[in-house]
Design a protein around this motif. Structure first.
Motif, PDB file in Angstrom:
ATOM      1  N   ILE A  44     103.978  81.379  40.287  1.00 13.62           N
ATOM      2  CA  ILE A  44     103.102  80.931  39.498  1.00 13.62           C
ATOM      3  C   ILE A  44     103.114  81.432  37.670  1.00 13.62           C
ATOM      4  O   ILE A  44     103.339  80.804  37.292  1.00 13.62           O
ATOM      5  CB  ILE A  44     101.799  81.595  40.304  1.00 13.62           C
ATOM      6  CG1 ILE A  44     101.709  80.475  41.569  1.00 13.62           C
ATOM      7  CG2 ILE A  44     100.934  80.995  39.137  1.00 13.62           C
ATOM      8  CD1 ILE A  44     100.624  81.010  42.527  1.00 13.62           C
ATOM      9  N   ALA A  45     103.661  82.954  38.130  1.00 11.41           N
ATOM     10  CA  ALA A  45     103.697  83.084  36.587  1.00 11.41           C
ATOM     11  C   ALA A  45     105.005  82.716  35.486  1.00 11.41           C
ATOM     12  O   ALA A  45     104.651  82.024  34.657  1.00 11.41           O
ATOM     13  CB  ALA A  45     104.082  85.111  36.680  1.00 11.41           C
ATOM     14  N   ALA A  46     105.971  82.545  36.039  1.00 11.84           N
ATOM     15  CA  ALA A  46     107.214  82.099  36.147  1.00 11.84           C
ATOM     16  C   ALA A  46     107.006  80.554  35.152  1.00 11.84           C
ATOM     17  O   ALA A  46     107.167  79.837  34.524  1.00 11.84           O
ATOM     18  CB  ALA A  46     107.654  81.944  36.408  1.00 11.84           C
ATOM     19  N   ALA A  47     106.160  79.754  36.191  1.00  7.58           N
ATOM     20  CA  ALA A  47     105.779  78.625  36.149  1.00  7.58           C
ATOM     21  C   ALA A  47     105.216  77.900  34.818  1.00  7.58           C
ATOM     22  O   ALA A  47     105.397  77.034  34.389  1.00  7.58           O
ATOM     23  CB  ALA A  47     105.400  77.649  37.938  1.00  7.58           C
ATOM     24  N   ASP A  48     104.787  79.300  34.407  1.00  7.60           N
ATOM     25  CA  ASP A  48     103.050  79.022  33.846  1.00  7.60           C
ATOM     26  C   ASP A  48     103.804  79.637  32.643  1.00  7.60           C
ATOM     27  O   ASP A  48     103.448  78.847  31.722  1.00  7.60           O
ATOM     28  CB  ASP A  48     101.552  79.466  33.927  1.00  7.60           C
ATOM     29  CG  ASP A  48     100.698  79.550  34.722  1.00  7.60           C
ATOM     30  OD1 ASP A  48     100.919  78.438  35.467  1.00  7.60           O
ATOM     31  OD2 ASP A  48      99.736  80.469  35.083  1.00  7.60           O
ATOM     32  N   LEU A  49     104.836  80.173  32.321  1.00  4.65           N
ATOM     33  CA  LEU A  49     104.960  80.465  31.390  1.00  4.65           C
ATOM     34  C   LEU A  49     105.774  79.181  30.839  1.00  4.65           C
ATOM     35  O   LEU A  49     105.793  79.120  29.810  1.00  4.65           O
ATOM     36  CB  LEU A  49     106.142  81.621  31.891  1.00  4.65           C
ATOM     37  CG  LEU A  49     107.261  82.448  30.040  1.00  4.65           C
ATOM     38  CD1 LEU A  49     106.116  82.918  29.159  1.00  4.65           C
ATOM     39  CD2 LEU A  49     107.807  83.347  30.930  1.00  4.65           C
ATOM     40  N   LEU A  50     106.812  78.975  31.703  1.00  7.19           N
ATOM     41  CA  LEU A  50     108.108  77.628  31.650  1.00  7.19           C
ATOM     42  C   LEU A  50     107.046  76.457  30.923  1.00  7.19           C
ATOM     43  O   LEU A  50     107.693  76.109  30.413  1.00  7.19           O
ATOM     44  CB  LEU A  50     108.654  77.320  32.468  1.00  7.19           C
ATOM     45  CG  LEU A  50     109.615  78.577  32.839  1.00  7.19           C
ATOM     46  CD1 LEU A  50     110.811  78.004  33.584  1.00  7.19           C
ATOM     47  CD2 LEU A  50     110.513  78.817  31.689  1.00  7.19           C
TER      48      LEU A  50
END
Length: 68
Positions: free
Chosen positions: A55-61
């Protein structure tokens, strides 16, 4: 006379041995179940942490600021 005493004594000792064997098996199964439960809980925690990382990586991207 000795046979009258010896036969029941041998039977009692035999049945006691069978009962102890079954108790030992149940103890081993309970120990295995405890280990499996612990591994299952750790696997669940790992899956939770991986999902949070995704989730954190998706938000970042997804919400990354464009470079200026």
């Amino acid at each position: 006379m000795r046979l009258i005493v010896a036969a029941p004594l041998v039977a009692v000792i035999g049945f006691a041995g069978l009962a102890l064997t079954e108790s030992a098996r149940q103890t081993a199964r309970a120990s295995d179940l405890q280990v499996r439960t612990k591994v299952g809980a750790e696997a669940g925690d790992l899956a939770y942490r991986l999902q949070r990382e995704r989730i954190a990586a998706a938000d970042l991207l997804t919400y990354a600021r464009p470079e200026q």
